[in-house]
Design a protein around this motif. Structure first.
Motif, short mmCIF file in Angstrom:
data_model
loop_
_atom_site.label_atom_id
_atom_site.label_comp_id
_atom_site.label_asym_id
_atom_site.label_seq_id
_atom_site.Cartn_x
_atom_site.Cartn_y
_atom_site.Cartn_z
N VAL A 1 4.21 26.67 49.49
CA VAL A 1 3.66 28.03 49.46
C VAL A 1 4.72 29.11 49.63
CG1 VAL A 1 1.36 27.33 50.23
CG2 VAL A 1 3.09 27.98 51.93
N ALA B 1 -1.56 31.32 47.84
CA ALA B 1 -1.76 31.60 49.26
C ALA B 1 -2.06 33.08 49.49
CB ALA B 1 -0.51 31.18 50.05
N VAL C 1 -5.85 28.97 54.69
CA VAL C 1 -4.84 28.19 53.97
C VAL C 1 -3.97 27.41 54.94
CG1 VAL C 1 -2.79 28.29 52.48
CG2 VAL C 1 -4.73 29.80 52.01
N GLY D 1 -0.63 25.56 54.58
CA GLY D 1 0.45 25.48 53.61
C GLY D 1 1.60 24.64 54.11
#
Length: 275
Positions: free
Chosen positions: A10, A19, A29, A31
């Motif tokens: 990300v 994202a 999210v 990541g």
């Protein structure tokens, strides 16, 4: 509906666009990045909704613990985006053994192990979606990209077989096949093999010229592409493929039509081998 997404890579490119769009829309999210400082701004802005963990996909032993921790942090996973990867370019003979291994470990084995680690959680949570980033290079092969194509054609075969396996659990699988996009992929993350002079006259030299010249711009808008990836999650059933970019559509349809034409010409030969 608020969803929880697990997205690898990300810090830049499609992963970053995904994202940012998801977090700004109110989704959560989890990541992964190779360097935590690369997403310090997202951590500061979205403290409760953004969970980040360091992960290099070549470290396959860490993949499952990272996925498990992401699920534990948010309590569920709705969408898994296998995004992290890079391009290794050069003629097949020019590639070093170490480059070959690293490309396969990152793009192919890492993606497979990420999805395998996520499946128990998606099943337990009652379903979900898997978005696997492939490429126009997962359907079309160009000189100078043999190992990159090997990883993308490989992950497409994996995902095509996976989709019917997990459909009974309410899990949809979509292969994303973008063409060129104005991300860091071409001039930032792509790796060139050491040159062998004999290949200067080979068609494989073209990709070397492009990467060294650094002036050719891709057509694709990565923000628009990311938005369309997100939109697939609301489609039922999940689209098996999402082709993004006029260059991708033109190249893929041309390659498929040529391949089908060549196969059809062999019908009598193929049937002649039956007992």
């Amino acid at each position: 509906m608020t969803r929880t997404w697990l997205i690898t890579g990300v810090s830049t490119g499609f992963g970053r666009h995904l994202a940012e769009q998801l977090l700004s829309a109110g989704d959560r999210v989890a990541g992964t990045v190779r360097r935590l400082d690369s997403v310090a701004d997202l951590v500061a802005t979205y403290r409760a909704a953004f969970h980040v963990a360091p992960l290099d996909l070549t470290d396959t032993a860490r993949i499952r613990p990272v996925v498990d921790a992401a699920h534990a942090h948010f309590g569920r996973l709705d969408v898994v985006v296998s995004n992290a990867g890079y391009g290794l370019m050069g003629a097949a003979e020019e590639l070093t053994d170490e480059q070959v291994r690293h490309q396969l470990d990152t793009n192919l084995l890492g993606s497979i192990q990420l999805i395998r680690a996520a499946l128990p959680h998606l099943r337990a949570d009652g379903g979900g979606r898997i978005l696997q980033l492939s490429s126009v290079g997962g359907q079309v092969a160009f000189p100078g990209g043999s190992l990159y194509h090997a990883t993308k054609w490989g992950i497409e075969g994996f995902a095509d077989a996976l989709a019917p396996e997990v459909a009974p659990f309410g899990i949809g699988v979509t292969l994303v096949e973008p063409g060129g996009a104005r991300t860091e992929f071409r001039y930032g993350s792509s790796v060139l093999a050491p040159a062998i002079d004999a290949y200067a006259a080979s068609p494989s030299a073209r990709i070397r010229q492009v990467l060294e010249d650094r002036t050719a711009l891709s057509l694709g808008d990565p923000a628009r592409m990311a938005a369309l990836m997100i939109a697939t999650v609301d489609q039922t059933p999940a689209p098996r493929r999402l082709v993004l970019g006029s260059d991708a559509w033109t190249a893929i349809t041309g390659a498929l039509e040529k391949r089908l034409e060549e196969v059809r010409e062999q019908k009598s030969v193929a049937f002649s081998t039956d007992l």
